[in-house]
Design a protein around this motif. Structure first.
Motif, mmCIF file in Angstrom:
data_model
loop_
_atom_site.group_PDB
_atom_site.id
_atom_site.type_symbol
_atom_site.label_atom_id
_atom_site.label_comp_id
_atom_site.label_asym_id
_atom_site.label_seq_id
_atom_site.Cartn_x
_atom_site.Cartn_y
_atom_site.Cartn_z
ATOM 1 N N THR A 324 25.999 65.595 14.157
ATOM 2 C CA THR A 324 25.960 64.220 14.667
ATOM 3 C C THR A 324 26.639 63.263 13.700
ATOM 4 O OG1 THR A 324 23.967 64.628 15.969
ATOM 5 C CG2 THR A 324 24.425 62.338 15.357
ATOM 6 N N LEU A 325 26.384 63.416 12.412
ATOM 7 C CA LEU A 325 27.071 62.567 11.430
ATOM 8 C C LEU A 325 28.579 62.774 11.497
ATOM 9 C CD1 LEU A 325 24.754 62.870 8.287
ATOM 10 C CD2 LEU A 325 24.742 61.117 10.074
ATOM 11 N N LYS A 326 28.999 64.021 11.652
ATOM 12 C CA LYS A 326 30.434 64.316 11.739
ATOM 13 C C LYS A 326 31.023 63.737 13.018
ATOM 14 C CE LYS A 326 31.761 68.607 12.391
ATOM 15 N NZ LYS A 326 32.100 70.046 12.146
ATOM 16 N N PHE A 327 30.266 63.826 14.127
ATOM 17 C CA PHE A 327 30.747 63.281 15.404
ATOM 18 C C PHE A 327 30.937 61.770 15.297
ATOM 19 C CE2 PHE A 327 30.112 61.696 19.765
ATOM 20 C CZ PHE A 327 31.028 62.479 20.447
ATOM 21 N N ILE A 328 30.001 61.093 14.653
ATOM 22 C CA ILE A 328 30.120 59.636 14.471
ATOM 23 C C ILE A 328 31.417 59.302 13.746
ATOM 24 C CG2 ILE A 328 29.124 57.641 13.286
ATOM 25 C CD1 ILE A 328 26.351 58.948 13.790
ATOM 26 N N GLU A 329 31.721 60.029 12.680
ATOM 27 C CA GLU A 329 32.944 59.756 11.915
ATOM 28 C C GLU A 329 34.187 60.040 12.743
ATOM 29 O OE1 GLU A 329 33.060 58.221 8.975
ATOM 30 O OE2 GLU A 329 30.886 58.056 9.275
ATOM 31 N N ARG A 330 34.151 61.108 13.546
ATOM 32 C CA ARG A 330 35.309 61.432 14.392
ATOM 33 C C ARG A 330 35.549 60.340 15.432
ATOM 34 N NH1 ARG A 330 36.301 67.123 14.735
ATOM 35 N NH2 ARG A 330 36.169 67.935 12.596
ATOM 36 N N VAL A 331 34.479 59.830 16.032
ATOM 37 C CA VAL A 331 34.631 58.782 17.044
ATOM 38 C C VAL A 331 35.124 57.494 16.390
ATOM 39 C CG1 VAL A 331 33.435 57.352 18.730
ATOM 40 C CG2 VAL A 331 32.911 59.793 18.580
ATOM 41 N N LYS A 332 34.588 57.145 15.229
ATOM 42 C CA LYS A 332 35.025 55.934 14.524
ATOM 43 C C LYS A 332 36.516 55.987 14.226
ATOM 44 C CE LYS A 332 32.485 54.635 11.035
ATOM 45 N NZ LYS A 332 31.595 54.763 9.850
ATOM 46 N N ALA A 333 37.030 57.174 13.949
ATOM 47 C CA ALA A 333 38.445 57.321 13.608
ATOM 48 C C ALA A 333 39.370 57.077 14.784
ATOM 49 C CB ALA A 333 38.687 58.713 13.027
ATOM 50 N N THR A 334 38.832 57.118 16.016
ATOM 51 C CA THR A 334 39.704 56.889 17.180
ATOM 52 C C THR A 334 40.150 55.438 17.266
ATOM 53 O OG1 THR A 334 37.895 56.348 18.728
ATOM 54 C CG2 THR A 334 38.453 58.681 18.448
ATOM 55 N N GLY A 335 39.328 54.525 16.767
ATOM 56 C CA GLY A 335 39.683 53.116 16.784
ATOM 57 C C GLY A 335 39.457 52.413 18.106
ATOM 58 N N LEU A 336 39.116 53.128 19.164
ATOM 59 C CA LEU A 336 38.912 52.522 20.477
ATOM 60 C C LEU A 336 37.515 52.779 21.010
ATOM 61 C CD1 LEU A 336 39.999 50.969 22.927
ATOM 62 C CD2 LEU A 336 40.872 53.144 23.823
ATOM 63 N N THR A 337 37.074 54.031 20.967
ATOM 64 C CA THR A 337 35.742 54.371 21.454
ATOM 65 C C THR A 337 34.687 53.807 20.511
ATOM 66 O OG1 THR A 337 36.667 56.434 22.321
ATOM 67 C CG2 THR A 337 34.269 56.261 22.211
ATOM 68 N N ARG A 338 33.679 53.101 21.094
ATOM 69 C CA ARG A 338 32.607 52.543 20.291
ATOM 70 C C ARG A 338 31.500 53.583 20.103
ATOM 71 N NH1 ARG A 338 35.653 50.342 23.955
ATOM 72 N NH2 ARG A 338 33.902 50.137 25.402
ATOM 73 N N ILE A 339 30.904 53.618 18.922
ATOM 74 C CA ILE A 339 29.853 54.596 18.646
ATOM 75 C C ILE A 339 28.674 53.912 17.975
ATOM 76 C CG2 ILE A 339 30.941 55.235 16.447
ATOM 77 C CD1 ILE A 339 29.061 57.690 18.763
ATOM 78 N N SER A 340 27.471 54.235 18.437
ATOM 79 C CA SER A 340 26.226 53.764 17.835
ATOM 80 C C SER A 340 25.313 54.975 17.637
ATOM 81 C CB SER A 340 25.540 52.734 18.747
ATOM 82 O OG SER A 340 26.388 51.646 19.022
ATOM 83 N N SER A 341 24.264 54.807 16.854
ATOM 84 C CA SER A 341 23.400 55.962 16.578
ATOM 85 C C SER A 341 21.960 55.534 16.358
ATOM 86 C CB SER A 341 23.896 56.725 15.343
ATOM 87 O OG SER A 341 23.791 55.920 14.181
ATOM 88 N N ILE A 342 21.058 56.466 16.615
ATOM 89 C CA ILE A 342 19.650 56.372 16.232
ATOM 90 C C ILE A 342 19.360 57.602 15.393
ATOM 91 C CG2 ILE A 342 17.258 56.386 17.029
ATOM 92 C CD1 ILE A 342 18.200 55.145 19.653
ATOM 93 N N VAL A 343 19.004 57.412 14.132
ATOM 94 C CA VAL A 343 18.691 58.529 13.249
ATOM 95 C C VAL A 343 17.279 58.328 12.707
ATOM 96 C CG1 VAL A 343 19.305 59.784 11.161
ATOM 97 C CG2 VAL A 343 21.110 58.876 12.633
ATOM 98 N N LEU A 344 16.371 59.205 13.094
ATOM 99 C CA LEU A 344 14.991 59.152 12.628
ATOM 100 C C LEU A 344 14.847 59.916 11.319
ATOM 101 C CD1 LEU A 344 13.185 59.938 16.012
ATOM 102 C CD2 LEU A 344 13.738 57.684 15.071
#
Length: 372
Positions: A324-344
């Motif tokens: 999940t942490l890696k997926f967040i970084e991959r999405v952030k790198a696209t520059g267009l798709t917005r990404i948010s997270s909930i980490v307990l």
């Protein structure tokens, strides 16, 4: 008596307790040597263990909604969810029953909302599946009679039951509470299993020669619901939420179809379709189809989708935390798709964890949808 019946659970618990007491009582008599005494000890221990395991299994199934019936448990469901050359009278969506929202202060829909059990038949895919539709109180109030509402599809994991979204994960009651607190706008929820061709786990894939599950969720389902309920007609009117397998489906559908789903939330999701005994051969050698079902590949090779994504995990208790942490970084790198997270800090792959994440997820979803 059904698999989820309280009577079945009570009988299993009584059998386990009775066998335990019987084992303690009879053990001195069976302490002698000889085949009969040994067989008696083995039989009592085995029977006690089986009754204990049955009790724990039934209790876990009631808590997490893995299987809905004995036929579901033993893989005897034969209905493949496909109709031939016709749809039910009145269109692709038919209301089969209505029920009160659990915990609602009033039974009247104008104050408590309503849940409708519906049967949906895909116009193009011919997939037939049940669902539960939550309609908020505002839907029935005179001042909202001309208003359209945003809608979110809510998916279980596999195998899962749609009813669990209502009475175990409390989606309708949570949505009503958040609206009352001013934390989200009124929203229609379409609650269902991603398993639209049971018992097969199709992973929301258009299977060559098989169920066209992705097309059903991307086209047929929004069309059927919008044709029956007052759902907004703009591209930003629909979102999709899911846990586990449903979470993977939610992320994939939002990424593949951003003009349909303006937002997708994957709770405890994974990011690549598995192949196992429950899925069968999903791709039949189609490499392009296999790649599209791999969200890692999709992020690396396809144009970034104009959509919003939410992912969740736990630092302790969830196996998808590092991914999940890696997926967040991959999405952030696209520059267009917005990404948010909930980490307990901690939380397992279970209903209790998802109940902690659902309020924030619904609030996040409401902020990204427009019901006009």
């Amino acid at each position: 008596m059904g698999l989820t019946s309280d009577k079945v659970l009570a009988l299993a618990v009584l059998a386990a307790v009775g066998l335990f007491v019987g084992t303690v009582w009879l053990w001195p008599r069976l302490a002698r040597r000889g085949p009969r005494a040994v067989a008696g000890r083995v039989g009592l221990l085995l029977a006690t263990q089986l009754a204990l395991f049955a009790s724990v299994g039934l209790l876990a199934n009631q808590a997490f909604g893995f299987y809905a019936s004995w036929a579901d448990l033993f893989g005897q469901e034969k209905d493949q969810g496909v109709v031939v050359d016709h749809v039910p009278a009145g269109g692709p969506l038919r209301v089969a029953a209505t029920q009160r929202v659990p915990g609602a202060a009033s039974a009247g829909p104008q104050r408590g909302g309503r849940i409708e059990k519906v049967d949906i038949v895909g116009r193009t895919t011919r997939i037939a599946t049940p669902a539960y539709v939550y309609l908020p109180p505002e839907y029935f109030q005179p001042e909202y009679r001309t208003r359209t509402f945003p809608a979110a599809v809510v998916l279980t994991g596999y195998p899962g039951t749609a009813q669990a979204l209502v009475d175990k994960l409390d989606y309708p009651r949570t949505a009503a509470r958040l609206v009352g607190e001013g934390r989200m706008e009124p929203m229609i929820l379409v609650m269902m299993r991603p398993t639209v061709a049971p018992p097969r786990d199709t992973e929301c894939v258009d299977i060559p020669g098989g169920p066209q599950t992705e097309t059903f969720f991307a086209s047929d389902l929004p069309e059927a619901v919008s044709g029956h309920y007052r759902v907004g007609g703009n591209p930003g009117s629909w979102g999709i939420i899911g846990d586990s397998t449903g979470g993977y489906c939610a992320l994939k559908l939002a990424m593949h179809h951003p003009r349909v789903y303006a937002a997708g939330a994957g709770l405890s999701a994974y990011y690549k379709a598995p192949i196992d005994a429950t899925t069968g051969d999903l791709f039949h050698g189609d490499e392009e189809l296999r790649n599209r079902a791999d969200l890692w590949w999709y992020l690396a090779h396809m144009p970034a989708p104009d959509t919003s994504l939410l992912v969740s995990s736990s630092k302790v208790g969830e196996s998808n935390y590092k991914d999940t942490l890696k997926f967040i970084e991959r999405v952030k790198a696209t520059g267009l798709t917005r990404i948010s997270s909930i980490v307990l800090e901690s939380g397992g792959h279970n209903f209790n964890t998802w109940r902690r994440e659902i309020p924030g997820t619904l609030e996040w979803m409401s902020g990204r949808l427009d019901g006009r």
